[in-house]
Design a protein around this motif. Sequence first.
Motif, PDB file in Angstrom:
ATOM      1  N   ARG A  45       0.833  -1.200   0.000  1.00 56.34           N
ATOM      2  CA  ARG A  45       0.000   0.000   0.000  1.00 56.34           C
ATOM      3  C   ARG A  45       0.874   1.260   0.000  1.00 56.34           C
ATOM      4  O   ARG A  45       0.501   2.313   0.504  1.00 56.34           O
ATOM      5  N   LEU A  46       2.063   1.102  -0.583  1.00 59.30           N
ATOM      6  CA  LEU A  46       2.968   2.236  -0.774  1.00 59.30           C
ATOM      7  C   LEU A  46       2.809   2.737  -2.205  1.00 59.30           C
ATOM      8  O   LEU A  46       2.061   2.153  -2.988  1.00 59.30           O
ATOM      9  N   THR A  47       3.556   3.789  -2.536  1.00 59.59           N
ATOM     10  CA  THR A  47       3.471   4.307  -3.905  1.00 59.59           C
ATOM     11  C   THR A  47       4.646   3.823  -4.747  1.00 59.59           C
ATOM     12  O   THR A  47       4.829   4.257  -5.874  1.00 59.59           O
ATOM     13  N   VAL A  48       5.469   2.946  -4.187  1.00 58.74           N
ATOM     14  CA  VAL A  48       6.612   2.411  -4.937  1.00 58.74           C
ATOM     15  C   VAL A  48       6.516   0.891  -5.005  1.00 58.74           C
ATOM     16  O   VAL A  48       5.949   0.261  -4.101  1.00 58.74           O
ATOM     17  N   PRO A  49       7.079   0.287  -6.063  1.00 67.50           N
ATOM     18  CA  PRO A  49       7.136  -1.177  -6.100  1.00 67.50           C
ATOM     19  C   PRO A  49       8.048  -1.692  -4.982  1.00 67.50           C
ATOM     20  O   PRO A  49       8.987  -0.994  -4.573  1.00 67.50           O
ATOM     21  N   THR A  50       7.773  -2.880  -4.498  1.00 63.93           N
ATOM     22  CA  THR A  50       8.601  -3.495  -3.465  1.00 63.93           C
ATOM     23  C   THR A  50       8.833  -4.964  -3.833  1.00 63.93           C
ATOM     24  O   THR A  50       8.149  -5.503  -4.704  1.00 63.93           O
ATOM     25  N   ALA A  51       9.808  -5.572  -3.149  1.00 64.37           N
ATOM     26  CA  ALA A  51      10.007  -7.013  -3.255  1.00 64.37           C
ATOM     27  C   ALA A  51      10.513  -7.422  -1.885  1.00 64.37           C
ATOM     28  O   ALA A  51      11.404  -6.765  -1.338  1.00 64.37           O
ATOM     29  N   VAL A  52       9.940  -8.439  -1.291  1.00 62.26           N
ATOM     30  CA  VAL A  52      10.333  -8.796   0.071  1.00 62.26           C
ATOM     31  C   VAL A  52      11.297  -9.979   0.022  1.00 62.26           C
ATOM     32  O   VAL A  52      10.974 -11.023  -0.526  1.00 62.26           O
ATOM     33  N   HIS A  53      12.466  -9.777   0.596  1.00 61.68           N
ATOM     34  CA  HIS A  53      13.484 -10.828   0.623  1.00 61.68           C
ATOM     35  C   HIS A  53      13.716 -11.267   2.067  1.00 61.68           C
ATOM     36  O   HIS A  53      13.949 -10.425   2.930  1.00 61.68           O
ATOM     37  N   LEU A  54      13.653 -12.562   2.297  1.00 68.11           N
ATOM     38  CA  LEU A  54      13.959 -13.095   3.626  1.00 68.11           C
ATOM     39  C   LEU A  54      15.429 -13.506   3.626  1.00 68.11           C
ATOM     40  O   LEU A  54      15.807 -14.544   3.106  1.00 68.11           O
ATOM     41  N   HIS A  55      16.230 -12.626   4.215  1.00 71.29           N
ATOM     42  CA  HIS A  55      17.688 -12.737   4.148  1.00 71.29           C
ATOM     43  C   HIS A  55      18.183 -13.900   5.016  1.00 71.29           C
ATOM     44  O   HIS A  55      17.903 -13.940   6.209  1.00 71.29           O
ATOM     45  N   GLY A  56      18.926 -14.806   4.368  1.00 72.47           N
ATOM     46  CA  GLY A  56      19.476 -15.953   5.099  1.00 72.47           C
ATOM     47  C   GLY A  56      18.644 -17.206   4.953  1.00 72.47           C
ATOM     48  O   GLY A  56      19.035 -18.269   5.433  1.00 72.47           O
ATOM     49  N   ALA A  57      17.493 -17.077   4.289  1.00 71.58           N
ATOM     50  CA  ALA A  57      16.583 -18.215   4.204  1.00 71.58           C
ATOM     51  C   ALA A  57      16.748 -18.975   2.897  1.00 71.58           C
ATOM     52  O   ALA A  57      17.102 -18.409   1.869  1.00 71.58           O
ATOM     53  N   ALA A  58      16.470 -20.270   2.965  1.00 69.12           N
ATOM     54  CA  ALA A  58      16.408 -21.106   1.773  1.00 69.12           C
ATOM     55  C   ALA A  58      14.949 -21.190   1.372  1.00 69.12           C
ATOM     56  O   ALA A  58      14.153 -21.847   2.056  1.00 69.12           O
ATOM     57  N   VAL A  59      14.586 -20.487   0.300  1.00 68.69           N
ATOM     58  CA  VAL A  59      13.186 -20.464  -0.142  1.00 68.69           C
ATOM     59  C   VAL A  59      13.159 -20.705  -1.651  1.00 68.69           C
ATOM     60  O   VAL A  59      14.149 -20.451  -2.341  1.00 68.69           O
ATOM     61  N   PRO A  60      12.017 -21.176  -2.192  1.00 70.29           N
ATOM     62  CA  PRO A  60      11.928 -21.355  -3.640  1.00 70.29           C
ATOM     63  C   PRO A  60      12.126 -20.019  -4.337  1.00 70.29           C
ATOM     64  O   PRO A  60      11.842 -18.959  -3.762  1.00 70.29           O
ATOM     65  N   PRO A  61      12.628 -20.049  -5.580  1.00 71.20           N
ATOM     66  CA  PRO A  61      12.991 -18.794  -6.256  1.00 71.20           C
ATOM     67  C   PRO A  61      11.830 -17.799  -6.348  1.00 71.20           C
ATOM     68  O   PRO A  61      12.051 -16.590  -6.252  1.00 71.20           O
ATOM     69  N   GLY A  62      10.611 -18.280  -6.491  1.00 71.09           N
ATOM     70  CA  GLY A  62       9.467 -17.371  -6.601  1.00 71.09           C
ATOM     71  C   GLY A  62       9.145 -16.636  -5.313  1.00 71.09           C
ATOM     72  O   GLY A  62       8.345 -15.698  -5.311  1.00 71.09           O
ATOM     73  N   SER A  63       9.759 -17.041  -4.204  1.00 68.89           N
ATOM     74  CA  SER A  63       9.495 -16.377  -2.927  1.00 68.89           C
ATOM     75  C   SER A  63      10.714 -15.644  -2.381  1.00 68.89           C
ATOM     76  O   SER A  63      10.737 -15.224  -1.231  1.00 68.89           O
TER      77      SER A  63
END
Length: 482
Positions: free
Chosen positions: A116-134
């Motif tokens: 709900r911001l006015t800029v695009p975002t992408a959330v990265h969970l730093h240090g985690a092993a997650v599938p590429p789409g997440s």
Amino acid sequence: MITRRSALSVTLAAGGAALTGAGLTPLLAARARPTTRAAAKAQTVEKFRRPMPLLPEKRPAGRTGKADVYVMTMKPARAQILPGPPTDVLTYDGHFPGPLIRARAHRPVIIRQRNRLTVPTAVHLHGAAVPPGSDGDPMDVIEPGTDRVYHYPNRQPHAPLWFHDHAHHLEAENTYRGLSGSYLLTDATERALPLPRGAYEVVIALRDARFDAGGQLAYAMGDRARNTLLANGVPYPYFQVAARKYRLRLLNASNQRRFELRLADGSPLTQIGSDGGLLTAPHTTDRIALSAGERADVVVDFSRYPVGTSVVLKNTTGTGPAEEIGEILRFDVVRTAHDPSRIPARLRTLPPLPRPDTQRTVVLRMDEGGEHPGAYIDEKEYDPQRVDARIKFNTSELWTVTNANARAEHNFHLHLVQFRVLERAGRPPEPGESGLKDTIHLAPGETVRLQAVFDNYRGRYLYHCHMFEHGVRGMMATMHIQ
Ligand code: C2O
Ligand code: CU
Ligand code: CU
């Protein structure tokens, strides 16, 4: 409960005033001393006036048989950071910094992120092993007004993770303005240990910032004047502790600044963990160094201080005036407490590393000077279309990473995996770097050798310098595990 006043009188009765050596201050003196600094320099914040808040713990919106489900809203907010007018910030759920999520190994977490911001975002969970789409790839953004669901399998051992923005070219400013939060992943190994817990386990997110005359966050690429230090979003707070052991989960969430933390009286700190969770054994030191993005798990025993004394957490490195960057927060010992916690001599075992299948070199370099200095990995600027390293699934690689700059510092972060440091500058790693790591500091000219096993997910992931503005300038690359 003992009040501050009665704690102080306990001090006096116990003769606490005699304990003024090397950085140890009786509370009364600390309170009575006039703060002349603020008068001399308008921009400087008066220190130790506000308590350090705890990060708010985020509760799941629901629990299914298979996962904990969260809903989080990225939105603008105003935070009372300085004494004057509130500061406009970008937040997860309205909190500056973002909330703390607690997760357990093998219990997946699903987060619906609403932008709900006015800029695009992408959330990265730093240090985690997650599938590429997440993983929050820079090109895989959440447009303003839309939602995105991230899947975190948590199929990895305990680790102090954190999440932050990663939208292409925006990550540095978005994170700086507030888009970062904490994520503590725990497991049975960690929970079985008698370490301090509950109120005695505290996440402390450290960072720097620069404020303009109106109290707003000033953002400029590569700004070297971010000299206000924040702990959990408050500049130079105090934190009231009991005279017992605390487990401090430290995070350096700065864009660029590296910290070297010490207690002002030189007392020992016991480091028990790093980016990827516990070390194999505790390690006693007088300093903890944290470059941008790194974490340290540290036990401090405040029982060595009489009730009524206080001790400052100092920073002993980096640019800026000592009165602004030399002290971070003050621990005030205000009561006694029962302490059943212990630091076991063995904390965990780490599997032996296999013989590496492949070796690879990575060179980090940036232009030192010029209007728009470029920053490179292997002399190339980041191109999201390009694959820079092709890695065979289920193999182990040894990477030799060099900082080719004569003056600039860098650090190195691999998405997806926790690695082991084999060598720093030709020597075995210090004990604090001998566990699992995902981010590692590189002094000018320095070379680090590290090894990782790529056996969890296939796909494209980033590796980069975690000094965000170096990444934005191009010091970022893509590996493809296939
Ligand atoms: Cu905190 Cu790409 O990382
Ligand atoms: Cu990362
Ligand atoms: Cu760098």
